[in-house]
Motif scaffolding. Structure first.
Motif, mmCIF file in Angstrom:
data_model
loop_
_atom_site.group_PDB
_atom_site.id
_atom_site.type_symbol
_atom_site.label_atom_id
_atom_site.label_comp_id
_atom_site.label_asym_id
_atom_site.label_seq_id
_atom_site.Cartn_x
_atom_site.Cartn_y
_atom_site.Cartn_z
ATOM 1 N N GLY A 131 -19.458 -27.673 30.876
ATOM 2 C CA GLY A 131 -18.223 -26.998 30.478
ATOM 3 C C GLY A 131 -17.185 -27.970 29.965
ATOM 4 N N GLU A 132 -17.632 -29.062 29.322
ATOM 5 C CA GLU A 132 -16.715 -30.118 28.894
ATOM 6 C C GLU A 132 -16.888 -30.492 27.428
ATOM 7 O OE1 GLU A 132 -16.795 -31.971 33.420
ATOM 8 O OE2 GLU A 132 -17.517 -33.214 31.754
ATOM 9 N N SER A 133 -17.427 -29.582 26.624
ATOM 10 C CA SER A 133 -17.608 -29.870 25.203
ATOM 11 C C SER A 133 -16.268 -29.868 24.477
ATOM 12 C CB SER A 133 -18.523 -28.832 24.556
ATOM 13 O OG SER A 133 -19.837 -28.952 25.012
ATOM 14 N N LEU A 134 -16.139 -30.775 23.533
ATOM 15 C CA LEU A 134 -14.990 -30.784 22.633
ATOM 16 C C LEU A 134 -15.505 -30.480 21.231
ATOM 17 C CD1 LEU A 134 -13.052 -33.812 24.156
ATOM 18 C CD2 LEU A 134 -12.673 -31.372 24.552
ATOM 19 N N LEU A 135 -14.740 -30.819 20.196
ATOM 20 C CA LEU A 135 -15.086 -30.365 18.853
ATOM 21 C C LEU A 135 -16.014 -31.324 18.105
ATOM 22 C CD1 LEU A 135 -11.590 -28.971 17.843
ATOM 23 C CD2 LEU A 135 -13.619 -27.666 18.522
ATOM 24 N N ALA A 136 -16.266 -32.502 18.664
ATOM 25 C CA ALA A 136 -17.273 -33.406 18.105
ATOM 26 C C ALA A 136 -18.505 -33.273 18.984
ATOM 27 C CB ALA A 136 -16.767 -34.842 18.097
ATOM 28 N N MET A 137 -19.478 -32.553 18.513
ATOM 29 C CA MET A 137 -20.624 -32.220 19.367
ATOM 30 C C MET A 137 -21.913 -32.309 18.578
ATOM 31 S SD MET A 137 -20.137 -28.071 19.459
ATOM 32 C CE MET A 137 -18.363 -28.127 19.680
ATOM 33 N N GLY A 161 -9.724 -33.044 7.151
ATOM 34 C CA GLY A 161 -11.023 -33.270 6.537
ATOM 35 C C GLY A 161 -11.759 -34.479 7.069
ATOM 36 N N THR A 162 -11.307 -35.021 8.181
ATOM 37 C CA THR A 162 -11.988 -36.148 8.823
ATOM 38 C C THR A 162 -12.917 -35.612 9.904
ATOM 39 O OG1 THR A 162 -10.083 -37.584 8.459
ATOM 40 C CG2 THR A 162 -11.671 -38.281 10.136
ATOM 41 N N PRO A 163 -14.202 -35.975 9.887
ATOM 42 C CA PRO A 163 -15.098 -35.478 10.930
ATOM 43 C C PRO A 163 -14.561 -35.829 12.313
ATOM 44 C CG PRO A 163 -16.349 -36.520 9.166
ATOM 45 C CD PRO A 163 -14.904 -36.807 8.895
ATOM 46 N N PRO A 164 -14.571 -34.887 13.240
ATOM 47 C CA PRO A 164 -14.032 -35.160 14.577
ATOM 48 C C PRO A 164 -14.890 -36.171 15.318
ATOM 49 C CG PRO A 164 -15.155 -33.047 14.547
ATOM 50 C CD PRO A 164 -15.095 -33.520 13.124
ATOM 51 N N SER A 165 -14.235 -36.956 16.162
ATOM 52 C CA SER A 165 -14.941 -37.975 16.934
ATOM 53 C C SER A 165 -14.224 -38.146 18.265
ATOM 54 C CB SER A 165 -14.968 -39.302 16.160
ATOM 55 O OG SER A 165 -13.650 -39.844 16.086
ATOM 56 N N ASN A 166 -14.582 -39.176 18.996
ATOM 57 C CA ASN A 166 -13.929 -39.477 20.267
ATOM 58 C C ASN A 166 -12.910 -40.606 20.123
ATOM 59 O OD1 ASN A 166 -15.592 -37.662 21.995
ATOM 60 N ND2 ASN A 166 -17.233 -38.990 21.293
ATOM 61 N N VAL A 167 -12.574 -40.934 18.878
ATOM 62 C CA VAL A 167 -11.679 -42.043 18.584
ATOM 63 C C VAL A 167 -10.269 -41.511 18.357
ATOM 64 C CG1 VAL A 167 -11.248 -43.986 17.036
ATOM 65 C CG2 VAL A 167 -13.593 -43.314 17.566
ATOM 66 N N VAL A 168 -9.307 -42.061 19.086
ATOM 67 C CA VAL A 168 -7.934 -41.555 19.083
ATOM 68 C C VAL A 168 -6.997 -42.593 18.491
ATOM 69 C CG1 VAL A 168 -6.010 -40.909 20.597
ATOM 70 C CG2 VAL A 168 -8.306 -40.023 21.039
ATOM 71 N N SER A 169 -6.105 -42.151 17.617
ATOM 72 C CA SER A 169 -5.078 -43.014 17.050
ATOM 73 C C SER A 169 -3.961 -43.194 18.070
ATOM 74 C CB SER A 169 -4.521 -42.398 15.763
ATOM 75 O OG SER A 169 -3.383 -43.107 15.323
ATOM 76 N N VAL A 170 -3.732 -44.438 18.477
ATOM 77 C CA VAL A 170 -2.704 -44.706 19.484
ATOM 78 C C VAL A 170 -1.314 -44.501 18.901
ATOM 79 C CG1 VAL A 170 -1.724 -46.487 20.985
ATOM 80 C CG2 VAL A 170 -4.205 -46.255 20.775
#
Length: 711
Positions: free
Chosen positions: A456-462, A670-679
């Protein structure tokens, strides 16, 4: 959903493909003399959905050179209307659809000039250009004229240099480009726009000669206009939170008059009915029926007083429609709406009826269009329809975040829909197996989702993580071969819809991820006795399994065996965390280490945190699936407060929320979702939360070691 949103998939696009014939090639001087468009609906060319109109230029004759190209001369358009009279109809034809054209910057420029000359308002539509899209997927192609692309893609290019003929050809070219774009990782409108804008040399050349920019910068559509505000209650609570329990059952032979009296006594509007020989405490939805007040009234209206002596089994509806107990309330609302019913059974993982829901229970809940997401997935009969429904998910996530739901709560909604998507992919795959002559499933089975969706922990990059358990049959046997073909279809459908193939191969189409109950038991026992952590890659996510289609009891049996076999196996639990690396993400003075201004929060701690919680759950036989529940379960079993576990629980929520927020923004751009976050984009408060979280995960190694070996 609004299919002009950036998340809309190209595969199932609603669009209008246009073309214009003009008096010349200079958009600063040319006049439109033929205007045409054709519709694409759900990614398919609509028969009869076209617009074509000849136009009479008001102040100039048609040059002979132009006539040689398109065959339209002054006599041809002498009786035709002026642009000012036609534009309102064409604008209505366009509506709010995405507009596609070949070298569309020219068409936009001449249409804007015509509107300016006529004193008409001009509003630039959202657009895609097949010339640019073709260069993205085939940069080595010799030329990008319509004829070249038609030959390359093998599509018909009839009636060239007529506006309608060229619009139809352009539509066919676009549909031919879609699978090639997908191979380049371009699946959505926003991703296509972003890729087109990268062709700066082509765009600069076009603008230099007076064309309008073919693809403008992505404009985010206000989510409040796309999805009306709705009460978030239905997304925060599960059916088990509001169901009536126990469900009231009566035997099928009970007279209707007695059933009616029971309804009055219990103050309920329906009774569930047990078929003969079923166990009262273990009744499954497929073995049950339902009789409602309306059923009673209809029987009396038809038969009069004698109807009251009938057994309820003669007027009940069967099988009982149901929803899972751990599904969110909005799933019950959508199912009632779709089936036009007012009562549902609530079932556990083994599909046993554990509670009841009625429309009365849901009256206090208000919801808008977002709730139709689940309904659209379940109604989808093919891949295109499934893609249309799935494309709504990012916008739902965006609105839920704006409504104040936590990242963890939204992840649960996303996971619920990913489970529903996998279930419907299985339904479609079964139908395709029948249609091609492979028949029905040879034995009862369950399709499982693993990993984040199971937790139950999926996000949008899957990507896909799935498996199949079937009742009987050996590896390589007839049953196994059927499920191999079935698993391949499921994987292909999910990939087409927008859930990519698993790079690690964790899919039911691959032999290690399917098998009979006996095979899975042997496999699990082998995992637990191995000592090489390289052999355990991807194995740990199996403990997160959740059945989404078929016989859920098979999944219950295998999951229980896995946890029982692993209980107390400290060496196995240790192996599951042995390869976890938690990098140092904070600088000496508290700054956050980034690459290009971003930090991968999965690598920085989320992956290790999830794996540690899973290993501890396996060690202490905590059967919960979610990371938060596992941490709480371990804490409860240890018999005293573990502040470090509380801290990790909070960190888990912070990571999910920051990743999800970034994914929503990236998708819109339009950027593919990922687990990388802009600080840099984080608020001061969120930066502080992130620093605290990154500091907390540095304790995972020591904490896990201590708790895995704790007596």
């Amino acid at each position: 959903m609004d299919r002009t949103s950036g998340a809309a998939p190209l595969l199932s696009l609603d669009a209008v493909v246009i073309d214009a014939e003009t008096t010349g090639l200079d958009p600063r001087k040319a006049r439109v003399i033929e205007l045409a468009g054709v519709r694409l609906s759900a990614g398919k060319l609509v028969d009869g959905g076209s617009f074509r109109q000849l136009l009479r230029p008001a102040d100039q004759p048609i040059p002979v050179e132009a006539t040689r190209v398109h065959g339209i001369d002054n006599a041809t358009v002498a009786e035709s209307p002026l642009f000012v009279d036609v534009w309102p109809r064409f604008e209505a034809f366009l509506g709010r659809a995405i507009v596609i054209g070949h070298m569309i910057g020219f068409d936009l420029a001449v249409l804007k000039r015509e509107c300016d000359l006529a004193g008409l308002p001009w509003s630039r539509p959202r657009t895609l250009d097949t010339r640019l899209l073709a260069e993205i997927v085939a940069p080595e192609l010799g030329g990008y004229e319509l004829e070249n692309l038609a030959v390359w893609l093998g599509v018909d290019a009839a009636n060239r240099h007529s506006a309608l003929g060229d619009a139809i050809t352009t539509a066919r070219i676009f549909l031919g480009l879609v699978p090639r774009l997908r191979e380049h990782g371009i699946r959505t409108i926003a991703e296509a726009e972003r890729a087109c804008r990268a062709l700066t040399a082509v765009l600069d050349d076009q603008v230099r000669v007076g064309w309008i920019e073919a693809v403008e910068a992505t404009a985010r559509i206000d989510a409040e206009q796309t999805l009306r505000r709705f009460d978030a209650y239905a997304y925060r609570h599960r059916n088990c939170d509001i169901m009536r329990t126990p469900a009231i059952f009566v035997p099928s032979e009970v007279p209707l008059i007695d059933a009616l009296a029971r309804m009055a006594d219990e103050k309920i509007s329906a009774l569930y009915v047990r078929v003969p020989h079923s166990d009262p405490g273990e009744t499954r939805a497929v073995e049950a029926g339902i009789v409602t007040e309306r059923d009673v009234l209809r029987a009396i209206a038809r038969l009069g007083a004698p109807a009251l002596e009938l057994p309820v089994g003669e007027i009940m509806s069967r099988p009982l429609e149901s929803v899972p107990a751990d599904a969110f309330v909005y799933r019950a609302i959508s199912r009632m709406n779709r089936l036009k019913i007012r009562h549902l059974g609530v079932v556990d993982d083994a599909e046993r009826v554990v509670g009841a829901l009625s429309a009365r229970d849901l009256l206090r809940l208000r919801a808008g269009e977002a709730i139709s997401l689940g309904d659209e997935i379940e109604d989808a009969e093919d891949t295109h329809a499934l893609a249309v429904a799935w494309a709504k998910l990012p916008r739902v996530a965006e609105v839920l975040l704006a409504e104040g739901l936590s990242g963890r709560e939204i992840a649960e909604v996303i996971s619920s829909e990913l489970c529903a998507l996998s279930r419907q992919a299985a339904v479609i795959a079964e139908r395709l197996m029948r249609e091609r002559g492979d028949g029905e499933p040879p034995t009862p089975y369950a399709l499982l989702v693993l990993g984040s969706a199971g937790r139950g922990e999926s996000l949008l990059a899957m990507d896909q993580d799935n498996a199949v358990i079937f009742e009987e049959g050996g590896p390589g046997g007839a049953e196994d071969r059927w499920f191999a073909a079935f698993g391949a279809l499921v994987a292909d459908i999910l990939h087409e819809v927008g859930v990519p193939y698993c790079k690690g191969g964790v899919m039911a189409k691959n032999a290690p991820w399917r098998g009979s109950v006996a095979t899975w038991r042997e496999r699990i026992d082998s995992w637990i006795t191995r000592s090489d952590p390289r052999d355990l890659l991807s194995v740990d996510i199996f403990f997160d399994l959740r059945a989404v289609h078929g016989d859920g009891n098979l999944a219950v049996v295998v999951r229980q065996h896995a946890f029982t076999a692993a209980e107390g196996q400290v060496a196995f639990a240790k192996l599951l965390v042995e390869g976890i690396q938690i990098p140092t993400s904070l600088k000496f003075l508290g700054g956050i280490r980034t690459e290009g201004g971003r930090i991968n929060l999965k690598a920085a701690g989320l992956f290790g945190l999830v794996a540690a919680a899973r290993a501890m759950a396996i060690r202490y036989h905590v059967m919960d699936r979610s990371t938060s529940q596992r941490l709480a379960g371990v804490r409860a079993l240890l018999g005293h407060a573990e502040t470090d576990l509380d801290a990790l629980d909070e960190v888990h929520g912070v990571f999910l929320e920051l990743i999800l927020s970034q994914q929503i923004e990236d998708i819109a751009q339009g950027t593919p979702p990922s687990n990388v976050v802009s600080v840099k984009r984080l608020s001061a408060r969120d930066r502080d939360r992130l620093r605290t979280a990154l500091q907390a995960v540095t304790a995972i190694h020591d904490l896990t070691r201590d708790l895995l070996f704790k007596d």
